[in-house]
Structure formats: C-alpha cells, structure tokens
Design a protein around this motif. Structure first.
Motif, PDB file in Angstrom:
ATOM      1  N   LEU A  37      72.253  20.450  62.257  1.00 44.44           N
ATOM      2  CA  LEU A  37      71.295  21.299  61.560  1.00 44.44           C
ATOM      3  C   LEU A  37      71.306  21.073  60.048  1.00 44.44           C
ATOM      4  CD1 LEU A  37      71.967  24.621  63.502  1.00 44.44           C
ATOM      5  CD2 LEU A  37      70.444  22.742  64.125  1.00 44.44           C
ATOM      6  N   ARG A  38      70.238  21.429  59.412  1.00 43.65           N
ATOM      7  CA  ARG A  38      70.119  21.318  57.957  1.00 43.65           C
ATOM      8  C   ARG A  38      71.077  22.296  57.306  1.00 43.65           C
ATOM      9  NH1 ARG A  38      64.190  22.302  57.285  1.00 43.65           N
ATOM     10  NH2 ARG A  38      63.965  21.209  59.216  1.00 43.65           N
ATOM     11  N   ASN A  39      71.780  21.862  56.256  1.00 44.82           N
ATOM     12  CA  ASN A  39      72.762  22.706  55.591  1.00 44.82           C
ATOM     13  C   ASN A  39      72.158  23.299  54.318  1.00 44.82           C
ATOM     14  OD1 ASN A  39      74.973  23.953  54.510  1.00 44.82           O
ATOM     15  ND2 ASN A  39      76.304  22.170  54.612  1.00 44.82           N
ATOM     16  N   PRO A  40      71.886  24.607  54.298  1.00 40.13           N
ATOM     17  CA  PRO A  40      71.333  25.244  53.108  1.00 40.13           C
ATOM     18  C   PRO A  40      72.238  25.119  51.880  1.00 40.13           C
ATOM     19  CG  PRO A  40      71.060  26.656  54.999  1.00 40.13           C
ATOM     20  CD  PRO A  40      71.964  25.526  55.423  1.00 40.13           C
ATOM     21  N   HIS A  41      73.495  24.823  52.083  1.00 43.79           N
ATOM     22  CA  HIS A  41      74.428  24.653  50.970  1.00 43.79           C
ATOM     23  C   HIS A  41      73.942  23.582  49.996  1.00 43.79           C
ATOM     24  CE1 HIS A  41      78.321  24.403  48.897  1.00 43.79           C
ATOM     25  NE2 HIS A  41      78.121  23.103  48.901  1.00 43.79           N
ATOM     26  N   HIS A  42      73.243  22.585  50.505  1.00 39.14           N
ATOM     27  CA  HIS A  42      72.793  21.481  49.671  1.00 39.14           C
ATOM     28  C   HIS A  42      71.580  21.828  48.799  1.00 39.14           C
ATOM     29  CE1 HIS A  42      75.749  19.003  51.580  1.00 39.14           C
ATOM     30  NE2 HIS A  42      75.202  19.153  52.768  1.00 39.14           N
ATOM     31  N   ASP A  43      70.980  22.986  49.036  1.00 33.53           N
ATOM     32  CA  ASP A  43      69.849  23.445  48.238  1.00 33.53           C
ATOM     33  C   ASP A  43      70.344  24.522  47.276  1.00 33.53           C
ATOM     34  OD1 ASP A  43      67.609  24.760  47.200  1.00 33.53           O
ATOM     35  OD2 ASP A  43      66.484  24.584  49.077  1.00 33.53           O
ATOM     36  N   PRO A  44      70.353  24.244  45.965  1.00 35.40           N
ATOM     37  CA  PRO A  44      70.873  25.227  45.003  1.00 35.40           C
ATOM     38  C   PRO A  44      70.215  26.606  45.107  1.00 35.40           C
ATOM     39  CG  PRO A  44      70.465  23.129  43.917  1.00 35.40           C
ATOM     40  CD  PRO A  44      69.901  23.011  45.313  1.00 35.40           C
ATOM     41  N   ALA A  45      68.967  26.660  45.540  1.00 40.24           N
ATOM     42  CA  ALA A  45      68.278  27.947  45.670  1.00 40.24           C
ATOM     43  C   ALA A  45      68.834  28.786  46.821  1.00 40.24           C
ATOM     44  CB  ALA A  45      66.787  27.723  45.869  1.00 40.24           C
ATOM     45  N   MET A  46      69.487  28.150  47.783  1.00 34.30           N
ATOM     46  CA  MET A  46      70.016  28.865  48.947  1.00 34.30           C
ATOM     47  C   MET A  46      71.541  28.894  49.008  1.00 34.30           C
ATOM     48  SD  MET A  46      67.458  27.970  52.080  1.00 34.30           S
ATOM     49  CE  MET A  46      66.772  26.393  51.637  1.00 34.30           C
ATOM     50  N   ARG A  47      72.191  28.077  48.221  1.00 34.10           N
ATOM     51  CA  ARG A  47      73.645  27.897  48.306  1.00 34.10           C
ATOM     52  C   ARG A  47      74.412  29.219  48.306  1.00 34.10           C
ATOM     53  NH1 ARG A  47      75.288  23.775  44.402  1.00 34.10           N
ATOM     54  NH2 ARG A  47      74.572  22.478  46.109  1.00 34.10           N
ATOM     55  N   TYR A  48      74.049  30.155  47.468  1.00 26.88           N
ATOM     56  CA  TYR A  48      74.826  31.384  47.315  1.00 26.88           C
ATOM     57  C   TYR A  48      74.267  32.534  48.146  1.00 26.88           C
ATOM     58  CZ  TYR A  48      76.973  28.562  43.810  1.00 26.88           C
ATOM     59  OH  TYR A  48      77.634  27.526  43.193  1.00 26.88           O
ATOM     60  N   ARG A  49      73.316  32.225  48.987  1.00 33.44           N
ATOM     61  CA  ARG A  49      72.774  33.221  49.917  1.00 33.44           C
ATOM     62  C   ARG A  49      73.464  33.033  51.257  1.00 33.44           C
ATOM     63  NH1 ARG A  49      66.488  33.229  49.213  1.00 33.44           N
ATOM     64  NH2 ARG A  49      66.747  35.302  50.068  1.00 33.44           N
ATOM     65  N   THR A  50      73.031  33.756  52.260  1.00 31.24           N
ATOM     66  CA  THR A  50      73.669  33.636  53.574  1.00 31.24           C
ATOM     67  C   THR A  50      72.622  33.491  54.670  1.00 31.24           C
ATOM     68  OG1 THR A  50      73.672  35.988  54.248  1.00 31.24           O
ATOM     69  CG2 THR A  50      75.472  35.236  52.774  1.00 31.24           C
ATOM     70  N   GLY A  51      73.097  33.184  55.857  1.00 30.85           N
ATOM     71  CA  GLY A  51      72.233  33.063  57.021  1.00 30.85           C
ATOM     72  C   GLY A  51      71.613  34.380  57.452  1.00 30.85           C
ATOM     73  N   LEU A  52      71.977  35.470  56.783  1.00 28.05           N
ATOM     74  CA  LEU A  52      71.349  36.768  57.059  1.00 28.05           C
ATOM     75  C   LEU A  52      70.079  36.952  56.227  1.00 28.05           C
ATOM     76  CD1 LEU A  52      74.524  39.048  57.181  1.00 28.05           C
ATOM     77  CD2 LEU A  52      73.396  37.817  59.050  1.00 28.05           C
ATOM     78  N   ASP A  53      69.917  36.097  55.201  1.00 25.77           N
ATOM     79  CA  ASP A  53      68.699  36.124  54.388  1.00 25.77           C
ATOM     80  C   ASP A  53      67.589  35.385  55.128  1.00 25.77           C
ATOM     81  OD1 ASP A  53      69.844  37.424  52.081  1.00 25.77           O
ATOM     82  OD2 ASP A  53      70.827  35.519  51.604  1.00 25.77           O
ATOM     83  N   ASP A  54      66.392  35.967  55.119  1.00 23.04           N
ATOM     84  CA  ASP A  54      65.274  35.381  55.865  1.00 23.04           C
ATOM     85  C   ASP A  54      65.002  33.926  55.488  1.00 23.04           C
ATOM     86  OD1 ASP A  54      64.873  37.713  57.312  1.00 23.04           O
ATOM     87  OD2 ASP A  54      63.288  38.453  55.981  1.00 23.04           O
ATOM     88  N   GLU A  55      65.017  33.616  54.199  1.00 22.75           N
ATOM     89  CA  GLU A  55      64.709  32.249  53.766  1.00 22.75           C
ATOM     90  C   GLU A  55      65.732  31.253  54.308  1.00 22.75           C
ATOM     91  OE1 GLU A  55      64.115  29.614  49.683  1.00 22.75           O
ATOM     92  OE2 GLU A  55      64.723  31.708  49.513  1.00 22.75           O
ATOM     93  N   VAL A  56      66.995  31.614  54.261  1.00 23.61           N
ATOM     94  CA  VAL A  56      68.058  30.728  54.760  1.00 23.61           C
ATOM     95  C   VAL A  56      67.966  30.609  56.270  1.00 23.61           C
ATOM     96  CG1 VAL A  56      70.554  30.404  54.949  1.00 23.61           C
ATOM     97  CG2 VAL A  56      69.560  31.241  52.803  1.00 23.61           C
ATOM     98  N   ARG A  57      67.790  31.740  56.918  1.00 22.13           N
ATOM     99  CA  ARG A  57      67.690  31.738  58.382  1.00 22.13           C
ATOM    100  C   ARG A  57      66.513  30.872  58.844  1.00 22.13           C
ATOM    101  NH1 ARG A  57      67.876  37.119  62.218  1.00 22.13           N
ATOM    102  NH2 ARG A  57      67.865  35.994  64.177  1.00 22.13           N
ATOM    103  N   ASP A  58      65.359  31.036  58.193  1.00 21.91           N
ATOM    104  CA  ASP A  58      64.192  30.229  58.550  1.00 21.91           C
ATOM    105  C   ASP A  58      64.452  28.741  58.321  1.00 21.91           C
ATOM    106  OD1 ASP A  58      62.889  32.579  59.192  1.00 21.91           O
ATOM    107  OD2 ASP A  58      61.662  32.617  57.367  1.00 21.91           O
ATOM    108  N   HIS A  59      65.148  28.426  57.235  1.00 19.40           N
ATOM    109  CA  HIS A  59      65.491  27.036  56.916  1.00 19.40           C
ATOM    110  C   HIS A  59      66.352  26.427  58.030  1.00 19.40           C
ATOM    111  CE1 HIS A  59      66.458  23.631  54.253  1.00 19.40           C
ATOM    112  NE2 HIS A  59      67.707  23.763  54.650  1.00 19.40           N
ATOM    113  N   VAL A  60      67.355  27.172  58.458  1.00 19.34           N
ATOM    114  CA  VAL A  60      68.253  26.684  59.518  1.00 19.34           C
ATOM    115  C   VAL A  60      67.497  26.578  60.839  1.00 19.34           C
ATOM    116  CG1 VAL A  60      70.302  27.220  60.907  1.00 19.34           C
ATOM    117  CG2 VAL A  60      70.352  27.552  58.415  1.00 19.34           C
TER     118      VAL A  60
END
Length: 139
Positions: A37-60
C-alpha cells in the motif's frame, strides 16, 4: 436503542519500527502491511496525521489492492471466528502492522472493523502506536 455487540474480534495495530512492537503480537492472525500500500509517511502533508484522518484513510484505501487486503483480513478473521463456533474460546485476535503504526495499519484496521460490523460481528480496535511521535526514518 440497539444492544451493544459482544466483542468477538479484537484488532490491534502496531508499528514494527517501535522497540516493543513484536512483543505486542498476540496469538491469532498477523498481517504486515509494511511493504504494501501507499505510505502516507512519504507525503509531508500527511506525515504527522493518522489513518483515522479522512484524507489519510482515503489515500491508503485508494491504493490499488487495498480493498482486496481489507477483504482478505476480514474474511480470515470471520473464518477463524466461525471455526470456534462450538468451542469455549470465541475471541479472534488480529494484529495489523505497518512501519510506524500511524497510517496504513490504522486505516486498514478501521476498514476491516467496518466490514465485520456489517455482519454484526462485535469488533474492538486498539491502535498501540498511533499516539507516538512519527518515526522519521522509514524502511
């Protein structure tokens, strides 16, 4: 008012880069998403968020294959649960891991829980490392 479901499946998320991570794995099912799966850690806009955030969850979850992984985990948990149908032990433990325990494992765990709840299976989700500082070095 609906009756709360008896917990039948526990889902624990961990980050394998944390020193205590593997000691937290209980008997049951283990899925490591570290190289999937795509790792949101590599996107500075998502790095400090979590998989509970809609944007991160949608990305994953929009990663090709993410829904297949989710279905595989949920169906494995259901199969194990139903194999316990005539036994005293009727609690299935599922551990879902990624590198930091903040993004992929959390997003997938929440999706698996939703999937199981559709079948009225009681689920409890416990994110072990989601609250810890971001692991800056990802393998």
């Amino acid at each position: 008012m609906t009756t709360p479901q008896l917990v039948q499946v526990t889902i624990r998320t961990i980050g394998t880069l944390h020193p205590d991570a593997l000691a937290l794995v209980e008997e049951g099912l283990f899925f490591d998403l570290g190289d999937k799966l795509r790792n949101p850690h590599h996107d500075p806009a998502m790095r400090y968020r979590t998989g509970l955030d809609d944007e991160v969850r949608d990305h994953v979850l929009s990663t090709p294959g993410a829904m297949a992984v989710t279905t595989r985990i949920a169906e494995s948990a259901k199969a194990l649960l139903f194999s316990y149908a005539n036994r005293k032990h009727q609690l299935v433990h599922v551990t879902i891991a990624c590198r930091g325990g903040r993004h992929r494992s959390a997003a997938i765990a929440e999706q698996v829980a939703e999937y199981l709840r559709i079948d009225e299976i009681g689920v409890e989700v416990d994110h072990q490392h989601i609250h810890l500082p971001v692991v800056e070095t990802q393998r």
